[in-house]
Write an enzyme that holds these catalytic residues in place. Sequence first.
Site, PDB file in Angstrom:
ATOM      1  N   LYS A 161       6.258   0.156  -0.152  1.00  0.00           N
ATOM      2  CA  LYS A 161       4.842   0.132   0.224  1.00  0.00           C
ATOM      3  C   LYS A 161       4.336   1.563   0.182  1.00  0.00           C
ATOM      4  O   LYS A 161       4.913   2.455   0.834  1.00  0.00           O
ATOM      5  CB  LYS A 161       4.617  -0.417   1.623  1.00  0.00           C
ATOM      6  CG  LYS A 161       3.163  -0.254   2.065  1.00  0.00           C
ATOM      7  CD  LYS A 161       2.858  -1.007   3.295  1.00  0.00           C
ATOM      8  CE  LYS A 161       3.549  -0.425   4.483  1.00  0.00           C
ATOM      9  NZ  LYS A 161       3.060  -1.060   5.724  1.00  0.00           N
TER      10      LYS A 161
HETATM   11  C1  5RP Z   1       1.393   1.302  10.096  1.00  0.00           C
HETATM   12  C2  5RP Z   1       1.942   0.669   8.883  1.00  0.00           C
HETATM   13  C3  5RP Z   1       1.163  -0.452   8.323  1.00  0.00           C
HETATM   14  O1  5RP Z   1       2.053  -1.527   8.052  1.00  0.00           O
HETATM   15  C4  5RP Z   1       0.554  -0.039   6.997  1.00  0.00           C
HETATM   16  O2  5RP Z   1      -0.123   1.193   7.121  1.00  0.00           O
HETATM   17  C5  5RP Z   1      -0.397  -1.109   6.477  1.00  0.00           C
HETATM   18  O3  5RP Z   1      -1.456  -1.224   7.348  1.00  0.00           O
HETATM   19  P1  5RP Z   1      -2.906  -0.642   6.964  1.00  0.00           P
HETATM   20  O4  5RP Z   1      -3.445  -1.482   5.827  1.00  0.00           O
HETATM   21  O5  5RP Z   1      -3.698  -0.798   8.238  1.00  0.00           O
HETATM   22  O6  5RP Z   1      -2.693   0.801   6.553  1.00  0.00           O
HETATM   23  O7  5RP Z   1       2.963   1.021   8.325  1.00  0.00           O
HETATM   24  O8  5RP Z   1       2.183   2.380  10.434  1.00  0.00           O
END
Ligand code: 5RP
Length: 258
Positions: free
Chosen positions: A173
């Site tokens: 991610k």
């Molecule tokens: C928070 C995270 C979240 O899973 C990630 O950032 C995704 O959420 P958003 O779309 O709100 O950024 O790792 O630490």
Amino acid sequence: MDWGLSNRLARIIKPDTGRSVMLAVDHGYFLGPTSGLEDPATTIEPLLPYADSLMLTRGVLRTSVPTNFDIPIVLRVSGGTSIVGKDLSNEGITTSLKEAIRLNVSAVALSIFVGSDHEKETLLGLSELVNQSIEYGIPVLAVTAVGREMTRDARYLSLCCRIAAELGAHIVKTYYCDDFEKVVESCPVPIVIAGGKKITEKDALKLAHDAVSHGAVGVDMGRNIFQSDNPVGMIQAVRAIVHKGSSVEDAYGLYQKA
Ligand code: 5RP
């Protein structure tokens, strides 16, 4: 790849489209009751039918997700920091693999902090998590956290994603950026993008559209869904873009209509 690992991955990245809409509600592990997640159960419940999977901590899973709803879980297993602490990169493993198995998760997730003071610990943490989780056919999602001093550009994000993949992450991610296709092309495992801080619904939909148009398999979006004035409409719109190839305009119309 063993059957179990493949099956768990197929619960996250849907075989019929090869795409994924992951709802991220793990923010509280370092942000506490962040806006929109003050009452996780109330936030999550209406969104469940539209999420392919949920990314969350064991605490929220146990207290705020019904056990009889068939939703694949991506369990956040790293943490140990807080927004008022000294260094958000100083994360470790907070949740055992035994607990992940007990919770019947489809994947485990942790953050890596490339370029931070704790780069080595977090990268070795990823490696050890992969070593353990593949024993049980559980995939690992690596979150490429970006420290304040880092620039979210293709060069840096390509470095992070490739390191994560080299160390054995099954999904990565990261964030969308200009020349995103370069990040995708140099990462041998699927990439989903985080939405990041709340922006307008239309901009968030454009972000999702740009990301999948440039090779992401989907999103792991949180704030831009649960902080929207219409979270259900928003996740429906994101789904239309990710799984049905809708245009931003058409998806935005869905959001407005819902
Ligand atoms: C928070 C995270 C979240 O899973 C990630 O950032 C995704 O959420 P958003 O779309 O709100 O950024 O790792 O630490």
